[in-house]
Enzyme design. Structure first.
Site: not given
Ligand code: PEP
Length: 252
Positions: A96, A9, A172, A213, A11, A94, A166
């Site tokens: 976000e 992803n 992040g 992460s 973003k 997601h 998640e």
């Molecule tokens: C994500 O955006 O779905 C995500 C898991 O981000 P990150 O790997 O940067 O934590």
């Protein structure tokens, strides 16, 4: 037997020119990794450029969001029909989108039903916030998100859905969950919620990813868990060697 799945992803990162460069370099390395379903999700503006470069590479393309309506007066939105012109996959719900754009389980569910109508493979995200985690509400929240976001689709379509667990506090932040804890949520909360919706057999067939992460250093810890079938990768998906190593780690 569930085929491992790794999606990147991106973003809101990368211009069209930058996308061309990253997709080209990634595809050179990813095309030789077999036994894992690989998907890149760049921003809408870059999907056309990525699609041209990925032709025949065995790497799927996904959008990061879509509207549920086919067309109409929804300024600034992108419809499932438009996504389908270039993509096989779409990320839905997601955290976000849930946090900054007020997406509720009901909205995510409308988008999921639309993905079914327009033959897109959805990657549906669920996960608790830090506050919910600290209040020991993980199970309640993730169960509710799963049941409500994934309802009212056919069991045949459900088999195609990919769920991404998640934890919001891990996204992040560089503070990943750990394999055992994430696996317990998938095994004891997400799969039972899927079983209630679609029956046991389908629940066992649906791929469930971990996200938050993930790096090349911790990927194997998650992929080694029996109920985790891959990863949704944010930050590390923008780094060629990292994303290639994570993808390689997913091969059984
Ligand atoms: C994500 O955006 O779905 C995500 C898991 O981000 P990150 O790997 O940067 O934590």
């Amino acid at each position: 037997m569930r085929t491992p799945f790794v999606a990147g992803n991106w973003k809101m990162n990368k211009t069209i020119a930058e996308t061309r460069e990253l997709v080209f370099k990634l595809s050179m390395k990813l095309r030789d990794i077999h036994g894992v379903e690989k998907v890149l999700c760049p921003p809408f503006m870059s999907l056309m450029a990525a699609s041209a470069l990925l032709e025949g590479a065995g790497i799927g393309l996904g959008a990061q969001n879509m509207h549920w309506e086919e067309k109409g007066a929804f300024t600034g939105e992108v419809s499932p029909v438009m996504v389908k012109e270039l993509c096989k996959y779409v990320i839905l719900g997601h955290s976000e989108r849930r946090a900054y754009f007020n997406e509720t389980d009901d909205i995510v569910n409308r988008k999921l039903i639309s993905a079914q109508t327009f033959d897109l493979t959805p990657i549906v995200c669920v996960g608790e916030t830090l506050e919910q985690y600290e209040s020991k509400l993980t199970r309640e929240v993730v169960s509710r998100q799963t049941s409500q976001s994934l309802r009212d689709v056919s069991p045949a379509f459900a088999q195609r859905i990919v769920v991404a667990y998640e934890p919001v506090w891990a996204i992040g932040t560089g503070k990943a969950s750990n394999g055992l804890e994430a696996n317990a949520v998938v095994k004891d909360v997400i799969r039972p919620a899927l079983a209630k919706l679609f029956g046991d057999e389908t629940a066992q067939a649906i791929r469930v990813l971990y996200g938050g992460s993930v790096t090349s250093a911790n990927a194997s810890e998650f992929f080694g868990q029996p109920d985790i079938d891959g990863a949704l990768v944010g930050g590390a998906s923008l780094k060629i060697d990292e994303f290639v190593a994570i993808t390689q780690a997913a091969v059984i």
